[in-house]
Scaffold this active site. Structure first.
Site, PDB file in Angstrom:
ATOM      1  N   CYS A   1      -0.449   4.097   2.138  1.00 27.16           N
ATOM      2  CA  CYS A   1      -0.240   3.879   3.578  1.00 27.16           C
ATOM      3  C   CYS A   1       1.208   4.141   3.978  1.00 27.16           C
ATOM      4  CB  CYS A   1      -0.560   2.434   3.954  1.00 27.16           C
ATOM      5  SG  CYS A   1      -2.140   1.848   3.333  1.00 27.16           S
ATOM      6  N   ASP A   2       2.149   3.659   3.190  1.00 22.04           N
ATOM      7  CA  ASP A   2       3.531   3.571   3.673  1.00 22.04           C
ATOM      8  C   ASP A   2       4.549   4.420   2.908  1.00 22.04           C
ATOM      9  OD1 ASP A   2       2.726   1.802   5.633  1.00 22.04           O
ATOM     10  OD2 ASP A   2       2.950   0.058   4.349  1.00 22.04           O
TER      11      ASP A   2
ATOM     12  N   CYS B   1       0.835  -1.209   0.000  1.00 20.24           N
ATOM     13  CA  CYS B   1       0.000   0.000   0.000  1.00 20.24           C
ATOM     14  C   CYS B   1       0.867   1.256   0.000  1.00 20.24           C
ATOM     15  CB  CYS B   1      -0.922  -0.027   1.210  1.00 20.24           C
ATOM     16  SG  CYS B   1      -1.973   1.420   1.353  1.00 20.24           S
TER      17      CYS B   1
HETATM   18  C1  LIG Z   1       0.848  -4.358   5.095  1.00 20.54           C
HETATM   19  C2  LIG Z   1      -0.346  -3.448   5.054  1.00 20.54           C
HETATM   20  C3  LIG Z   1      -0.251  -2.174   5.597  1.00 20.54           C
HETATM   21  C4  LIG Z   1      -1.336  -1.329   5.596  1.00 20.54           C
HETATM   22  N1  LIG Z   1      -1.221  -0.098   6.160  1.00 20.54           N
HETATM   23  C5  LIG Z   1      -2.289   0.720   6.201  1.00 20.54           C
HETATM   24  C6  LIG Z   1      -2.191   2.018   6.800  1.00 20.54           C
HETATM   25  O1  LIG Z   1      -1.115   2.423   7.279  1.00 20.54           O
HETATM   26  N2  LIG Z   1      -3.307   2.793   6.796  1.00 20.54           N
HETATM   27  C7  LIG Z   1      -4.486   2.392   6.244  1.00 20.54           C
HETATM   28  O2  LIG Z   1      -5.472   3.136   6.302  1.00 20.54           O
HETATM   29  N3  LIG Z   1      -4.606   1.186   5.658  1.00 20.54           N
HETATM   30  C8  LIG Z   1      -3.536   0.353   5.624  1.00 20.54           C
HETATM   31  N4  LIG Z   1      -3.639  -0.867   5.004  1.00 20.54           N
HETATM   32  C9  LIG Z   1      -4.922  -1.234   4.366  1.00 20.54           C
HETATM   33  C10 LIG Z   1      -5.918  -1.676   5.432  1.00 20.54           C
HETATM   34  O3  LIG Z   1      -5.313  -2.654   6.239  1.00 20.54           O
HETATM   35  C11 LIG Z   1      -7.173  -2.228   4.780  1.00 20.54           C
HETATM   36  O4  LIG Z   1      -7.754  -1.252   3.945  1.00 20.54           O
HETATM   37  C12 LIG Z   1      -8.200  -2.617   5.846  1.00 20.54           C
HETATM   38  O5  LIG Z   1      -7.630  -3.555   6.727  1.00 20.54           O
HETATM   39  C13 LIG Z   1      -9.458  -3.198   5.224  1.00 20.54           C
HETATM   40  O6  LIG Z   1     -10.294  -3.618   6.243  1.00 20.54           O
HETATM   41  P1  LIG Z   1     -11.404  -4.723   6.001  1.00 20.54           P
HETATM   42  O7  LIG Z   1     -12.020  -4.930   7.346  1.00 20.54           O
HETATM   43  O8  LIG Z   1     -12.270  -4.337   4.877  1.00 20.54           O
HETATM   44  O9  LIG Z   1     -10.629  -6.030   5.526  1.00 20.54           O
HETATM   45  P2  LIG Z   1      -9.408  -6.837   6.152  1.00 20.54           P
HETATM   46  O10 LIG Z   1      -8.586  -6.018   7.065  1.00 20.54           O
HETATM   47  O11 LIG Z   1      -8.751  -7.494   5.000  1.00 20.54           O
HETATM   48  O12 LIG Z   1     -10.124  -7.972   7.050  1.00 20.54           O
HETATM   49  C14 LIG Z   1     -10.795  -9.021   6.456  1.00 20.54           C
HETATM   50  C15 LIG Z   1     -11.229  -9.978   7.539  1.00 20.54           C
HETATM   51  O13 LIG Z   1     -12.069 -10.974   6.963  1.00 20.54           O
HETATM   52  C16 LIG Z   1     -11.724 -12.212   7.482  1.00 20.54           C
HETATM   53  N5  LIG Z   1     -12.177 -13.249   6.548  1.00 20.54           N
HETATM   54  C17 LIG Z   1     -11.835 -13.454   5.257  1.00 20.54           C
HETATM   55  N6  LIG Z   1     -12.469 -14.533   4.758  1.00 20.54           N
HETATM   56  C18 LIG Z   1     -13.253 -15.001   5.771  1.00 20.54           C
HETATM   57  C19 LIG Z   1     -14.127 -16.109   5.894  1.00 20.54           C
HETATM   58  N7  LIG Z   1     -14.362 -16.959   4.897  1.00 20.54           N
HETATM   59  N8  LIG Z   1     -14.733 -16.302   7.097  1.00 20.54           N
HETATM   60  C20 LIG Z   1     -14.523 -15.461   8.139  1.00 20.54           C
HETATM   61  N9  LIG Z   1     -13.705 -14.395   8.063  1.00 20.54           N
HETATM   62  C21 LIG Z   1     -13.072 -14.195   6.899  1.00 20.54           C
HETATM   63  C22 LIG Z   1     -10.222 -12.152   7.702  1.00 20.54           C
HETATM   64  O14 LIG Z   1      -9.832 -13.118   8.662  1.00 20.54           O
HETATM   65  C23 LIG Z   1     -10.094 -10.733   8.225  1.00 20.54           C
HETATM   66  O15 LIG Z   1     -10.322 -10.715   9.615  1.00 20.54           O
HETATM   67  C24 LIG Z   1      -2.561  -1.743   4.996  1.00 20.54           C
HETATM   68  C25 LIG Z   1      -2.669  -3.017   4.433  1.00 20.54           C
HETATM   69  C26 LIG Z   1      -1.576  -3.868   4.466  1.00 20.54           C
HETATM   70  C27 LIG Z   1      -1.681  -5.247   3.863  1.00 20.54           C
END
Ligand SMILES: Cc1cc2nc3c(=O)[nH]c(=O)nc-3n(C[C@H](O)[C@H](O)[C@H](O)COP(=O)(O)OP(=O)(O)OC[C@H]3O[C@@H](n4cnc5c(N)ncnc54)[C@H](O)[C@@H]3O)c2cc1C
Length: 307
Positions: free
Chosen positions: A134-135, A131
């Protein structure tokens, strides 16, 4: 019978849990294979509002979880492995155990594609990122590498050139998937260099817990060499976690949920939240906002149905 089952425990799922728990709906959150979601992979998060010093990603999602638990949300280990949304109540199989619910909030995210090198995994959040938004800020005046050949790789390279002393785009082929306009923009950027027909063999230095360089190989000549790098950015796509909803929730060709307005999916009572639907912003704060939206829509849906 649950009122709300939330699939996913990232920012979107945890925020939906806070809101639905405070609405007395006693949500059940299925945590999935990655409890805490993508933020659990990273270290310092500097762009989530409310934390002037920044906050570690795992602490941020853990705080959200605790906040939801304070109001009565229940968290379950395990993943949803099958679903039946053809009739109501909706049914979900958690590792083989079926549960029933009046509404579902799908917050299962979109996982970044990684190369799959052990050294890469060890260095996520320590110089390896998926990202740029983000970084990128952490790499002012540093050497940056971007992996990929599509529009997002070009966009990330251009964005990162604001920070880095140089940006090297590494692409395994000669031809690009990127559109001409995006490619031209990157090619005209004097800070961006291209390494074509080249793959990454190793990322250094897992032992030091920080990225210091990479080993590269030209796939045509087999030449191998090392290059110093401080920031290593993957831009090879994301995989929306929607396999278990296939054939039920409408998705686009890449697997992202198609929104029917607000947090609605094609199935009344099933809502989307976060990166599983959002291919554009993919931020913690936008995912949290989407979790709030989905929770409020689920509340209203249940209220309208007399629950
Ligand atoms: C390395 C990294 C650094 C980042 N840094 C930043 C930052 O500094 N600032 C920022 O704003 N964003 C950052 N992001 C982006 C941010 O993390 C994501 O936009 C955010 O986490 C999205 O949230 P979400 O809840 O939609 O999905 P996710 O965080 O992807 O969570 C998805 C969830 O669904 C669950 N899941 C998936 N399939 C299933 C299933 N079949 N059954 C049950 N559960 C399931 C997973 O276990 C997980 O808990 C970063 C991303 C990464 C990879």
């Amino acid at each position: 019978m649950h009122n709300v089952v939330i699939v996913g425990s990232g920012c979107a799922g945890n925020t939906a849990a806070i809101y639905t728990a405070r609405a007395n709906l006693k949500p059940l959150v299925v945590a999935g294979h990655e409890p805490g979601g993508q933020l659990s992979l990273t270290t310092l998060v500097e762009n989530y509002p409310g934390f002037p010093e920044g906050i570690n990603g795992p602490d941020l999602v853990e705080n959200m979880k605790k906040q939801a638990e304070v109001f009565g949300a229940e968290f379950l280990h395990g993943s949803v492995v099958d679903t039946d949304f053809s009739t109501r109540p909706f049914r979900l199989s958690i590792e083989g155990d079926w549960i029933e619910t009046r509404t579902v909030i799908v917050a299962s995210g979109a996982s970044a594609r990684w190369l799959g090198l052990p050294s890469e995994l060890a260095l996520i959040g320590k110089g390896v990122s998926s990202c740029a938004t983000c970084d990128g800020f952490f790499y002012r005046g540093k050497k940056i590498m971007v992996i990929g050949g599509g529009d997002s790789a070009m966009e990330e390279a251009n964005f990162l050139s604001r920070f880095g002393s140089e940006v090297t785009v590494v692409h395994r082929r000669e031809e690009f998937r990127a559109s001409k306009i995006m490619l031209d923009r990157a090619r005209h950027n004097t800070k961006i260099k291209f390494l074509l027909n080249t793959v990454i063999e190793e990322i250094y230095d897992a032992a030091k817990k920080v990225v210091t360089g990479v080993r590269l190989r030209n796939v045509k000549t087999d030449a191998v060499w090392d290059q110093d790098v401080d920031g290593f950015f993957l831009a090879i796509g994301h995989i929306p976690n929607t396999k278990v909803f296939k054939g039920q929730i409408e998705t686009d060709a890449d697997g992202y949920i198609v929104s029917k307005g607000g947090a609605r999916t094609n199935i009344a009572g099933v809502f989307h939240a976060g990166d599983v639907q959002d291919r554009t912003y993919r931020q913690a704060v936008t995912a949290a906002g989407a979790g709030c939206r989905a929770a409020m829509e689920a509340e209203r849906f249940l209220e309208a149905e007399g629950h």
